[in-house]
Design a protein around this motif. Structure first.
Motif, short mmCIF file in Angstrom:
data_model
loop_
_atom_site.label_atom_id
_atom_site.label_comp_id
_atom_site.label_asym_id
_atom_site.label_seq_id
_atom_site.Cartn_x
_atom_site.Cartn_y
_atom_site.Cartn_z
N ARG A 114 25.67 48.05 35.37
CA ARG A 114 25.70 46.67 34.90
C ARG A 114 24.32 46.03 34.87
O ARG A 114 24.00 45.24 33.97
CB ARG A 114 26.63 45.84 35.80
CG ARG A 114 26.89 44.43 35.28
CD ARG A 114 27.92 43.70 36.11
NE ARG A 114 27.41 43.29 37.42
CZ ARG A 114 27.81 43.79 38.57
NH1 ARG A 114 28.72 44.75 38.60
NH2 ARG A 114 27.31 43.35 39.72
N GLU A 137 38.97 47.43 35.76
CA GLU A 137 39.38 46.24 35.00
C GLU A 137 38.29 45.18 35.02
O GLU A 137 38.00 44.56 33.98
CB GLU A 137 40.68 45.68 35.59
CG GLU A 137 41.23 44.49 34.82
CD GLU A 137 42.54 44.00 35.40
OE1 GLU A 137 43.07 42.99 34.87
OE2 GLU A 137 43.04 44.60 36.38
N ARG A 138 37.68 44.97 36.17
CA ARG A 138 36.62 43.96 36.28
C ARG A 138 35.44 44.30 35.38
O ARG A 138 34.78 43.40 34.85
CB ARG A 138 36.17 43.84 37.73
CG ARG A 138 34.97 42.92 37.95
CD ARG A 138 34.71 42.67 39.41
NE ARG A 138 35.74 41.84 40.01
CZ ARG A 138 35.70 41.41 41.27
NH1 ARG A 138 34.69 41.75 42.05
NH2 ARG A 138 36.67 40.67 41.76
N HIS A 139 35.16 45.59 35.21
CA HIS A 139 34.02 46.00 34.39
C HIS A 139 34.43 46.38 32.97
O HIS A 139 33.60 46.88 32.20
CB HIS A 139 33.30 47.18 35.07
CG HIS A 139 32.58 46.80 36.32
ND1 HIS A 139 33.22 46.69 37.54
CD2 HIS A 139 31.27 46.49 36.54
CE1 HIS A 139 32.34 46.35 38.47
NE2 HIS A 139 31.16 46.21 37.90
N ASP A 140 35.69 46.15 32.64
CA ASP A 140 36.20 46.40 31.29
C ASP A 140 35.98 47.85 30.86
O ASP A 140 35.49 48.14 29.77
CB ASP A 140 35.53 45.45 30.29
CG ASP A 140 36.29 45.40 28.96
OD1 ASP A 140 37.50 45.67 28.95
OD2 ASP A 140 35.64 45.11 27.93
#
Length: 289
Positions: A114, A137-140
């Motif tokens: 990220r 999910e948080r990082h798609d």
């Protein structure tokens, strides 16, 4: 100092039988074509008789093309019998991460990805548990839950290989994936799969290795990142690190120190691999850091 007209950079990697004049001829080839060398490293191994060379360059002219480079370089490659490749430095390798329940290595890789510390695309996360799904999910990032049992292992590995192929993965990272891969899967991922484990091996196998080490009064905690081969935990080593431990540490303290060391060593191994800094030298590695 010459200023390049464009920001494109390329990495030329080559290996061959060691001999006099290889560096001079390759450097001359690049100079004649106004390809400005920004980084260069080479090594000749007397034990194996092999030579390894990594050079990063920036074209001064905007008409550079990889196809024309390859065509012109071929005669030199034939002369020295080179095993070589040319990489575009700005292209991000596709990486698949495999994980079980422990999320420390995964979380660290996601953070470095990220922030741009790792120049990679994390294309998918595969797990035999649902525990780390929230991180994906948080990082798609697509998350594939592939349960593994002794009865469905061939089918599970087929599914994992399908995902790896679908996303065109350049590298598979076992970020504390706690299932032993079959010999067949290891061979299919040869040279592009990295594992991390504590460096106590072959001692303290099985569950809670840091607690076992605590019980024995171990004074060093370490981690090893290596390429995956059918020989369990015996593939070519990429990176290692150790940290001191003493009597004041509890078993939980040692486990926490181990998690930090594993995360750091694995990230270093991924960076070295994806920047094309690692060469296979029979059972060992040559690494230009």
């Amino acid at each position: 100092m010459t200023t390049a007209l464009q920001n494109d950079s390329f990495i030329l990697r080559l290996s061959c039988k060691d001999s006099i004049g290889i560096v001079a001829e390759v450097a001359g080839f690049l100079a004649q074509r106004r390809l400005f060398i920004t980084e260069s490293a080479n090594y000749g191994d007397r034990a194996t008789g092999l030579f390894f060379y990594r050079v990063k360059f920036t074209p001064e002219n905007n008409d550079f093309s990889r196809s024309s480079f390859a065509a012109e370089f071929e005669s030199l490659a034939e002369k020295w019998d080179l095993d070589w490749e040319l990489r575009d430095a700005k292209v991000k390798p596709n990486v698949v991460i495999m994980v079980s329940k422990g999320d420390h290595c995964l979380n660290d890789l996601l953070y470095r990805h990220r922030t741009g510390a790792l120049n990679i695309n994390i294309s998918a996360i595969i797990s035999n548990h649902t525990t780390c799904g929230w991180l994906a999910e948080r990082h798609d990032i697509p998350y594939y839950h592939v349960p593994v049992t002794k009865d469905n292992k061939p089918q599970a590995e087929a599914r994992m290989l399908e995902v790896i192929e679908d996303v065109k993965a350049d590298l598979v990272v076992l970020a504390r994936y706690m299932q032993v891969l079959s010999d067949d899967m290891c061979r299919k991922l040869e040279g592009k799969c990295i594992n991390i484990h504590h460096s106590f091996l072959p001692s303290f196998k099985g569950a809670k290795p840091y607690h076992q080490a605590f019980d024995r009064g171990v004074k060093l905690v370490g981690a090893t990142a290596h390429y995956v081969t059918p020989d369990l935990d015996e593939g070519p080593i990429i990176a290692q690190a150790v940290e001191p431990a003493d009597h004041r540490l509890t078993a939980e303290d040692m486990a926490a120190l181990g998690r930090d060391t594993e995360s750091r060593v694995l990230a270093r191994a991924v960076k070295l691999h994806t920047e094309g800094r690692i060469f296979s030298n029979e059972k060992k590695t040559v690494i230009f850091g």
